[in-house]
Write a protein that holds these residues in place. Structure first.
Motif, mmCIF file in Angstrom:
data_model
loop_
_atom_site.group_PDB
_atom_site.id
_atom_site.type_symbol
_atom_site.label_atom_id
_atom_site.label_comp_id
_atom_site.label_asym_id
_atom_site.label_seq_id
_atom_site.Cartn_x
_atom_site.Cartn_y
_atom_site.Cartn_z
ATOM 1 N N TYR A 322 0.857 -1.184 0.000
ATOM 2 C CA TYR A 322 0.000 0.000 0.000
ATOM 3 C C TYR A 322 0.894 1.235 0.000
ATOM 4 N N HIS A 323 0.775 2.041 -1.059
ATOM 5 C CA HIS A 323 1.549 3.268 -1.189
ATOM 6 C C HIS A 323 0.594 4.433 -0.906
ATOM 7 N N VAL A 352 3.752 -1.086 3.735
ATOM 8 C CA VAL A 352 3.042 0.188 3.728
ATOM 9 C C VAL A 352 4.064 1.306 3.716
ATOM 10 N N ASP A 353 3.989 2.177 2.702
ATOM 11 C CA ASP A 353 4.948 3.273 2.620
ATOM 12 C C ASP A 353 4.246 4.523 2.109
ATOM 13 N N SER A 357 1.840 7.075 5.572
ATOM 14 C CA SER A 357 1.789 5.717 6.090
ATOM 15 C C SER A 357 1.651 5.657 7.604
#
Length: 373
Positions: A322-323, A352-353, A357
Motif C-alpha cells: 500500500y503506497h 506500507v509506505d 503511512s
C-alpha cells in the motif's frame, strides 16, 4: 416459397475455400450483413436479419468487419465449437472494427488465433452505439498486440455491457486482452463501464488480462486464472491493471469472487491499482505456488491511495503493498477471515509506505486465520 426473415450466412457463400486467404470473402459477407438490415418496429436502430455461421478454419490477413455508417443491432456470429471453428489472423490490423455501429452482438462457440504480434481482435470506438456485446464459449490464442480495445472521441458515451461466459483467454498480449479507455485524455471515456466475466479460463502467457485506464464496474465470478510465462522484456504481467486515478465514483468498482489464481514467477501480480473506489476479493486463493522460492517476496497485490479494499475468506500468497501518498477520508482496508501461505505476521505480510503511512486509517484484520489483529 417464402424467404425466411432471418437466416444464416457462411463465408463459403462468398468464396471462402480451404487453404486460401478469406479476407475478401468475409468482407463481402459482412457487406451483405449490412445490406440485410430491417427496421426495428420498437425503436430506431435497425436489426440484423441474418446470423454468421462458421463451420471450419479460415485464414485472413486484414480487417473483416470494417467501419460502416449508422447503427445496427442484433448480430450473432457462431461456430461449431472451440477450435472446431476458428479464424486465424495473419495481418497487423484489428480483425473486427466497430465504429460506433454494432450493439447487441453475440459471439459463441468459436476460436480466434493471431500469428502476428501487431494484430488485435477488436477495435471498438463509441459515442453510444458500441455496447452490449456477449461472448459464450469463445477462445483467443496466439500472439496479439491487444485483444479487445475500447476507445472513443471527445463527448463519447459508452462502450458498456460486455459479458463473457465460459470463455478461454490463451496466447499472449503486448498490452492487454481487454484494454478499456485507450485514450485517457478524453474525460467522457469514464462512461466505459459494466463488464462481467463468469466461469472463464484465463490462462495466458504474458501481458495484462484487464487494463482499465478510464475506470469501470467489473464483476468476475469464478474461473481459473494463470499467468504461464513472462514478458520478453522482463516486465510485469498482471490480471488487473488499473493505472489511472480520479475516475467518477460509479466506475471504480472491481468485485472478484471464487477465483483461483496462479502466479508462476516473480514478474506476475494479481492486481496493481490506483483506483479510489471499492475493490473486493471474496473467497479467492492465489496460493497454489506459494511453496515456490519466488513466492514469499512476491508483491501479489499492490495499491496506491486506495479507497475501500476488502478481502473476505481469501487465502493469500506473498505480500500486499500500500503506497499512501495522498489524503483520503474514505480510505479503509479490511481483511476478514483470511489466511496466508507465506508471511503470517502483519509486519511480514504488509508493505506500507508513503508520506501518510504513519497517519493513514488502520488496515483492519477480523477473525484472522493467522491470528493477526
Amino acid at each position: 416459397m417464402t424467404t425466411p426473415a432471418t437466416y444464416e450466412l457462411r463465408p463459403e457463400d462468398f468464396g471462402a475455400r480451404p487453404g486460401v486467404d478469406a479476407t475478401e470473402a468475409f468482407r463481402a459477407l459482412f457487406a451483405e450483413v449490412n445490406r440485410r438490415l430491417r427496421r426495428d418496429e420498437g425503436g430506431g436502430v435497425p436489426v440484423s436479419t441474418v446470423s454468421v455461421l462458421l463451420t471450419g478454419s479460415y485464414t485472413v490477413s486484414g480487417t473483416i468487419m470494417q467501419a460502416a455508417p449508422g447503427r445496427a443491432q442484433g448480430l450473432t456470429i457462431r461456430g461449431l465449437g472451440k477450435r472446431a471453428s476458428e479464424i486465424v489472423m495473419t495481418g497487423a490490423e484489428p480483425l473486427f472494427v466497430n465504429a460506433d455501429r454494432w450493439m447487441g452482438v453475440r459471439v459463441r462457440d468459436v476460436s480466434f488465433r493471431s500469428t502476428n504480434p501487431r494484430a488485435s481482435f477488436l477495435y471498438s470506438t463509441s459515442t453510444g452505439g458500441a455496447q452490449d456485446w456477449g461472448f459464450d464459449n469463445v477462445e483467443w490464442r496466439g500472439t496479439w498486440s491487444y485483444g479487445i480495445g475500447l476507445d472513443g472521441p471527445a463527448n463519447s458515451n459508452c462502450n458498456s455491457e460486455w459479458a463473457f461466459n465460459g470463455c478461454h483467454v490463451n496466447g499472449s498480449y503486448d498490452v492487454a486482452f481487454l484494454w478499456s479507455g485507450m485514450t485517457p485524455a478524453v474525460p467522457s471515456q469514464d462512461q466505459f463501464l459494466n463488464f462481467w466475466f463468469y466461469g472463464c479460463k484465463i490462462e495466458y502467457d504474458y501481458g495484462y488480462f484487464l487494463r482499465f485506464d478510464k475506470g469501470g464496474f467489473i464483476t468476475v465470478d469464478g474461473g481459473s486464472f494463470i499467468i504461464k510465462g513472462q514478458r520478453p522484456d522482463g516486465g510485469t504481467s498482471r490480471f488487473f491493471h488499473l493505472p489511472t486515478a480520479g475516475h467518477y465514483d460509479s466506475v471504480q468498482h472491481l468485485n472478484v469472487r471464487g477465483v483461483r489464481f496462479e502466479l508462476r514467477n516473480a514478474a506476475a501480480q494479481v492486481i496493481k491499482s490506483l483506483w479510489g473506489g471499492h475493490i473486493v476479493f471474496d473467497g479467492c486463493s492465489d496460493t497454489a505456488l506459494g511453496f515456490q522460492p519466488h513466492s514469499p517476496s512476491l508483491i501479489a497485490h499492490e495499491y496506491t491511495n486506495p479507497g475501500g479494499v476488502t478481502y473476505r475468506d481469501c487465502d493469500l500468497v506473498g505480500r500486499h503493498a500500500y503506497h499512501l501518498t495522498a489524503p483520503s477520508a474514505r480510505q479503509r482496508v479490511v481483511y476478514d477471515a483470511c489466511t496466508r501461505k507465506n508471511n503470517r505476521t502483519r509486519e511480514s505480510f504488509l508493505l506500507v509506505d508513503g508520506a501518510r503511512s504513519l497517519t493513514a486509517p488502520a488496515i483492519v484484520h477480523v477473525n484472522d486465520g493467522d491470528g493477526i489483529k
